[in-house]
Every structure is written in structure tokens, then in C-alpha cells.
Motif scaffolding. Structure first.
Motif, PDB file in Angstrom:
ATOM      1  N   TYR A 231       0.918  -1.187  -0.121  1.00 24.59           N
ATOM      2  CA  TYR A 231      -0.087   0.136   0.090  1.00 24.59           C
ATOM      3  C   TYR A 231       0.815   1.371   0.102  1.00 24.59           C
ATOM      4  CZ  TYR A 231      -3.903   3.087   1.178  1.00 24.59           C
ATOM      5  OH  TYR A 231      -4.852   4.295   1.099  1.00 24.59           O
ATOM      6  N   PRO A 232       0.553   2.117  -0.744  1.00 25.06           N
ATOM      7  CA  PRO A 232       1.521   3.447  -0.675  1.00 25.06           C
ATOM      8  C   PRO A 232       1.722   4.093   0.367  1.00 25.06           C
ATOM      9  CG  PRO A 232      -0.435   3.671  -2.420  1.00 25.06           C
ATOM     10  CD  PRO A 232      -0.682   2.606  -1.520  1.00 25.06           C
ATOM     11  N   GLY A 233       2.866   4.336   0.857  1.00 23.05           N
ATOM     12  CA  GLY A 233       3.151   5.118   2.040  1.00 23.05           C
ATOM     13  C   GLY A 233       3.554   4.306   3.167  1.00 23.05           C
ATOM     14  N   SER A 234       3.284   2.901   3.288  1.00 25.87           N
ATOM     15  CA  SER A 234       3.018   1.843   4.192  1.00 25.87           C
ATOM     16  C   SER A 234       4.641   1.677   4.550  1.00 25.87           C
ATOM     17  CB  SER A 234       2.486   0.568   3.876  1.00 25.87           C
ATOM     18  OG  SER A 234       2.514  -0.329   4.925  1.00 25.87           O
ATOM     19  N   GLY A 235       5.107   2.098   5.665  1.00 28.46           N
ATOM     20  CA  GLY A 235       6.583   1.985   6.064  1.00 28.46           C
ATOM     21  C   GLY A 235       6.683   0.482   6.466  1.00 28.46           C
ATOM     22  N   GLY A 236       5.633  -0.046   7.167  1.00 29.02           N
ATOM     23  CA  GLY A 236       5.712  -1.355   7.373  1.00 29.02           C
ATOM     24  C   GLY A 236       5.744  -2.373   6.211  1.00 29.02           C
ATOM     25  N   GLY A 237       4.783  -1.968   5.253  1.00 30.87           N
ATOM     26  CA  GLY A 237       4.781  -2.743   3.846  1.00 30.87           C
ATOM     27  C   GLY A 237       6.012  -2.593   3.192  1.00 30.87           C
ATOM     28  N   ARG A 238       6.998  -1.693   3.246  1.00 25.39           N
ATOM     29  CA  ARG A 238       7.952  -1.546   2.614  1.00 25.39           C
ATOM     30  C   ARG A 238       9.380  -2.176   3.506  1.00 25.39           C
ATOM     31  NH1 ARG A 238       9.898   0.744  -1.505  1.00 25.39           N
ATOM     32  NH2 ARG A 238       8.140   1.759  -1.926  1.00 25.39           N
ATOM     33  N   LYS A 239       9.076  -2.293   4.732  1.00 22.95           N
ATOM     34  CA  LYS A 239      10.125  -3.098   5.374  1.00 22.95           C
ATOM     35  C   LYS A 239       9.859  -4.327   5.140  1.00 22.95           C
ATOM     36  CE  LYS A 239      11.392  -4.281  10.169  1.00 22.95           C
ATOM     37  NZ  LYS A 239      10.842  -4.144  11.643  1.00 22.95           N
ATOM     38  N   LEU A 240       8.717  -4.790   5.336  1.00 23.41           N
ATOM     39  CA  LEU A 240       8.296  -6.275   5.026  1.00 23.41           C
ATOM     40  C   LEU A 240       8.766  -6.407   3.623  1.00 23.41           C
ATOM     41  CD1 LEU A 240       7.044  -8.855   5.924  1.00 23.41           C
ATOM     42  CD2 LEU A 240       4.903  -8.024   5.100  1.00 23.41           C
TER      43      LEU A 240
ATOM     44  N   SER B  55      -0.046  -4.879   4.904  1.00 24.78           N
ATOM     45  CA  SER B  55      -0.618  -5.817   3.648  1.00 24.78           C
ATOM     46  C   SER B  55       0.563  -5.953   2.572  1.00 24.78           C
ATOM     47  CB  SER B  55      -1.608  -5.245   3.085  1.00 24.78           C
ATOM     48  OG  SER B  55      -2.907  -5.211   3.677  1.00 24.78           O
ATOM     49  N   PHE B  56       0.884  -7.307   2.281  1.00 25.39           N
ATOM     50  CA  PHE B  56       1.953  -7.629   1.297  1.00 25.39           C
ATOM     51  C   PHE B  56       0.907  -8.591   0.346  1.00 25.39           C
ATOM     52  CE2 PHE B  56       5.333 -10.092  -0.680  1.00 25.39           C
ATOM     53  CZ  PHE B  56       6.203  -8.775  -1.023  1.00 25.39           C
ATOM     54  N   TYR B  57       1.019  -8.157  -0.793  1.00 24.90           N
ATOM     55  CA  TYR B  57       0.072  -8.741  -2.112  1.00 24.90           C
ATOM     56  C   TYR B  57       0.991  -9.376  -3.007  1.00 24.90           C
ATOM     57  CZ  TYR B  57      -3.979  -8.923  -5.143  1.00 24.90           C
ATOM     58  OH  TYR B  57      -5.040  -9.352  -5.892  1.00 24.90           O
ATOM     59  N   GLU B  58       1.202 -10.626  -3.141  1.00 23.39           N
ATOM     60  CA  GLU B  58       2.166 -11.366  -4.069  1.00 23.39           C
ATOM     61  C   GLU B  58       1.583 -11.305  -5.188  1.00 23.39           C
ATOM     62  OE1 GLU B  58       5.100 -11.971  -3.341  1.00 23.39           O
ATOM     63  OE2 GLU B  58       5.416 -13.370  -1.421  1.00 23.39           O
ATOM     64  N   GLU B  59       2.351 -11.262  -6.481  1.00 23.89           N
ATOM     65  CA  GLU B  59       1.918 -11.826  -7.805  1.00 23.89           C
ATOM     66  C   GLU B  59       3.163 -12.453  -8.086  1.00 23.89           C
ATOM     67  OE1 GLU B  59      -0.683 -11.565  -9.493  1.00 23.89           O
ATOM     68  OE2 GLU B  59      -1.937  -9.597  -9.160  1.00 23.89           O
ATOM     69  N   HIS B  60       3.495 -13.937  -7.647  1.00 21.89           N
ATOM     70  CA  HIS B  60       4.486 -14.478  -7.761  1.00 21.89           C
ATOM     71  C   HIS B  60       5.057 -14.615  -9.028  1.00 21.89           C
ATOM     72  CE1 HIS B  60       4.011 -16.099  -3.550  1.00 21.89           C
ATOM     73  NE2 HIS B  60       2.791 -16.466  -3.797  1.00 21.89           N
ATOM     74  N   VAL B  61       4.582 -15.208  -9.769  1.00 20.04           N
ATOM     75  CA  VAL B  61       4.801 -15.300 -11.539  1.00 20.04           C
ATOM     76  C   VAL B  61       3.839 -14.921 -12.365  1.00 20.04           C
ATOM     77  CG1 VAL B  61       6.591 -17.288 -10.780  1.00 20.04           C
ATOM     78  CG2 VAL B  61       4.103 -17.858 -11.411  1.00 20.04           C
ATOM     79  N   PHE B  62       4.218 -15.279 -13.585  1.00 15.15           N
ATOM     80  CA  PHE B  62       3.115 -14.937 -14.618  1.00 15.15           C
ATOM     81  C   PHE B  62       2.540 -16.385 -14.823  1.00 15.15           C
ATOM     82  CE2 PHE B  62       4.700 -10.580 -14.753  1.00 15.15           C
ATOM     83  CZ  PHE B  62       3.733  -9.831 -15.110  1.00 15.15           C
ATOM     84  N   HIS B  63       1.247 -16.532 -14.374  1.00 16.41           N
ATOM     85  CA  HIS B  63       0.840 -18.115 -14.827  1.00 16.41           C
ATOM     86  C   HIS B  63       0.595 -18.371 -16.154  1.00 16.41           C
ATOM     87  CE1 HIS B  63      -2.862 -15.931 -13.591  1.00 16.41           C
ATOM     88  NE2 HIS B  63      -3.304 -16.411 -14.543  1.00 16.41           N
ATOM     89  N   ASP B  64       0.425 -17.403 -17.084  1.00 17.74           N
ATOM     90  CA  ASP B  64       0.318 -17.634 -18.576  1.00 17.74           C
ATOM     91  C   ASP B  64       1.424 -17.859 -19.292  1.00 17.74           C
ATOM     92  OD1 ASP B  64       0.908 -15.281 -18.311  1.00 17.74           O
ATOM     93  OD2 ASP B  64      -0.756 -14.281 -19.932  1.00 17.74           O
ATOM     94  N   ASN B  65       2.641 -17.661 -18.660  1.00 21.71           N
ATOM     95  CA  ASN B  65       3.937 -18.059 -19.334  1.00 21.71           C
ATOM     96  C   ASN B  65       4.232 -19.394 -18.831  1.00 21.71           C
ATOM     97  OD1 ASN B  65       6.846 -17.968 -19.113  1.00 21.71           O
ATOM     98  ND2 ASN B  65       6.523 -16.593 -20.477  1.00 21.71           N
TER      99      ASN B  65
END
Length: 275
Positions: A98-107, A141-151
Motif C-alpha cells: 500500500y502506498p506510504g506504508s512503512g511496514g509494507g516497505r520494510k516487509l 498488507s503484502f500482495y504477492e504476484e509470484h509469477v506470470f501463470h500464463d507463461n
């Protein structure tokens, strides 16, 4: 104990390049693998709903339910597991915070540190307020987009590296929470041996070598045992610098660049006493 809410994808059907698979299915498979890693490290987890692909379940309702559960439970981290899609020709790891999330950037810094060690495709962290599971949870919050599943190559890499990815994620979470990483199936470290009152002696920092005896020899022996260089029982009366102690001392000196001579001098005493 740290608390992590695990929220898998809730899509109706986003087909994966691995035949018969889809985004919802393989993200749940990944979280199945991740759970024992978290448990081994003392991280509490709660799992979001497991949607059945192509079912009549309402994916948006399940997502709203996940955020409510995460907030009610008091999660420290809301961890969202998804994979991406483009045109079949793109590869890469695209996590979001999330924009500006210090915890998010650290994580993110902690998790990306370990993902870079296992994945050689482009990695790009971005900030977004578009996605509900980034802007709504009370937790970081940490939102994964691990890989491109259509590749095909990216999808196959993901399927064949679920354990490696789970370990990297768990190591990142441990670093974020400031706790030690421990692999599943390993025993908890034993507490440091306690020196009984009658074992507490005044240490005279003599230069010690094989054949000498005294309270300082016993103290050195106990300190070496604490550090793993004297793996033997020490009888209450043992104050003799013998062959086993010399062998352990030489190994300690070799491991820590203390000069291998089998004599416990200033440098070796310094290491044992934490100076």
C-alpha cells in the motif's frame, strides 16, 4: 507470537499454463506448503477461504470475509497470494504494497531479499491503492504476484519450487518480525546450560595447556561446552586439561582464527568470555 493471515486467490477460473491448473488452485497449494514453515518458526497463521474453481461461490464475498477475519483476529501481516497474467510472453515477480506504508516497505525488503536468491527473472515492487486487500486490512498488507501463470516457463518454475518459495517467504517474515528462522522438522534449540551456584568460580586468566588443572581449567571447559567445543559430560570433580579439551580447543581456534596451538591464551580466553 507474530500473526500472519494467509489470503489465497478467490478467482472463478484463471487458467495456468500448467495443464489443468489455475490461479486459485496453485496459490492454495503454495499456502499448504508455506504453513509448516510458519509453524516451525513460531508464527501463528490463519487461512482464508479455499474457493472451489468454477463453482458458484462468490469470490468477492470470500475476499471481504478474509479481510474481516484478518482484522478480527488481529493479524500483524495480511499476506495475499496471487499470480499474474499478461500475454503469455512475460515473466517476473510483481509484489505490491500500500502506498506510504512503512511496514509494507520494510516487509517487502525482507521478503524480496530472499526471493532474489532463488528467482532470476525481473523483480519489480510497486505501490497500489487499487486492490481491496491492500487498502482495507488493518494489518500491514503484502500482495504477492509470484509469477506470470500464463507463461509456461514461469508457471512451471512456480509449480516446481513451492517449497523453495515458501522457505524464502518464511525467512523474510522471520527477519521482519526479528525472530530466528527454523526449518520444519528441526528441534527447538536447547536452553543454555545453567552453571550451578557451586560451579561459579573465580577465573584467573592463566595461559592454560594440556596437563594443567584448577578452577580456571574447569571454567574454560564449561565455557567451551557452552559454545559446542566440548561435547562431553563434565564430572563435578573434573578440573584437568586433558586430550579431549585440547582437541576441542584446537578446533575452536581453527574455526575462529585464534591461532591453532592447543594453548588457551589471551585470544582464546577473549573468545570464550565474549570480549
Amino acid at each position: 507470537m507474530p500473526k500472519v493471515y494467509l489470503s489465497p486467490a478467490y478467482h472463478y477460473w484463471n487458467p495456468c499454463a500448467v495443464a489443468g491448473c489455475d490461479e486459485t488452485t496453485h496459490n492454495n497449494l503454495y499456502l499448504d506448503v508455506l504453513e509448516p514453515y510458519l509453524a516451525a518458526c513460531g508464527i501463528q497463521y490463519k487461512r482464508g477461504p479455499r474457493r472451489t474453481p468454477k463453482s458458484g461461490e462468490d469470490g468477492d464475498a470470500l475476499m471481504l470475509q478474509a479481510v474481516r477475519e484478518s482484522d478480527a483476529w488481529g493479524a500483524d501481516v495480511h499476506y495475499v497470494s496471487h499470480t499474474n497474467a499478461a500475454n503469455g510472453g512475460v515473466r517476473g515477480y510483481r509484489p505490491m504494497i500500500y502506498p506510504g506504508s512503512g511496514g509494507g516497505r520494510k516487509l517487502a525488503a525482507c521478503i524480496l531479499k530472499y526471493r532474489r536468491k532463488i528467482y532470476d527473472q525481473p523483480i519489480r515492487l510497486s505501490e497500489s491503492s487499487v486492490w481491496y486487500e491492500l487498502r482495507a486490512p488493518a494489518a500491514v498488507s503484502f500482495y504477492e504476484e509470484h509469477v506470470f501463470h500464463d507463461n509456461a516457463a514461469d508457471a512451471q518454475w512456480f509449480h516446481s519450487h513451492l517449497g523453495v518459495i515458501a522457505e524464502a517467504t518464511c525467512r523474510g517474515l522471520c527477519e521482519y518480525f526479528g525472530i530466528p528462522y527454523r526449518a520444519p522438522g528441526t528441534a527447538k534449540p536447547s536452553p543454555a546450560p545453567t552453571i550451578r551456584k557451586e560451579e561459579q568460580v573465580t577465573v584467573e586468566l592463566r595461559m592454560l595447556k594440556r596437563g594443567m588443572e584448577g578452577g580456571d581449567v574447569r571454567s574454560a571447559m564449561l565455557l567451551m561446552k557452552d559454545k559446542g567445543y566440548y561435547p562431553y559430560a563434565i564430572p563435578v570433580s573434573d578440573k584437568l586439561f586433558g586430550a579431549k579439551m585440547e582437541a576441542g580447543l584446537r578446533k575452536m581456534q581453527a574455526d575462529h582464527g585464534l591461532g591453532v596451538d592447543g594453548i588457551l591464551g589471551a585470544a582464546s580466553w577473549g573468545y570464550l568470555l565474549g570480549r
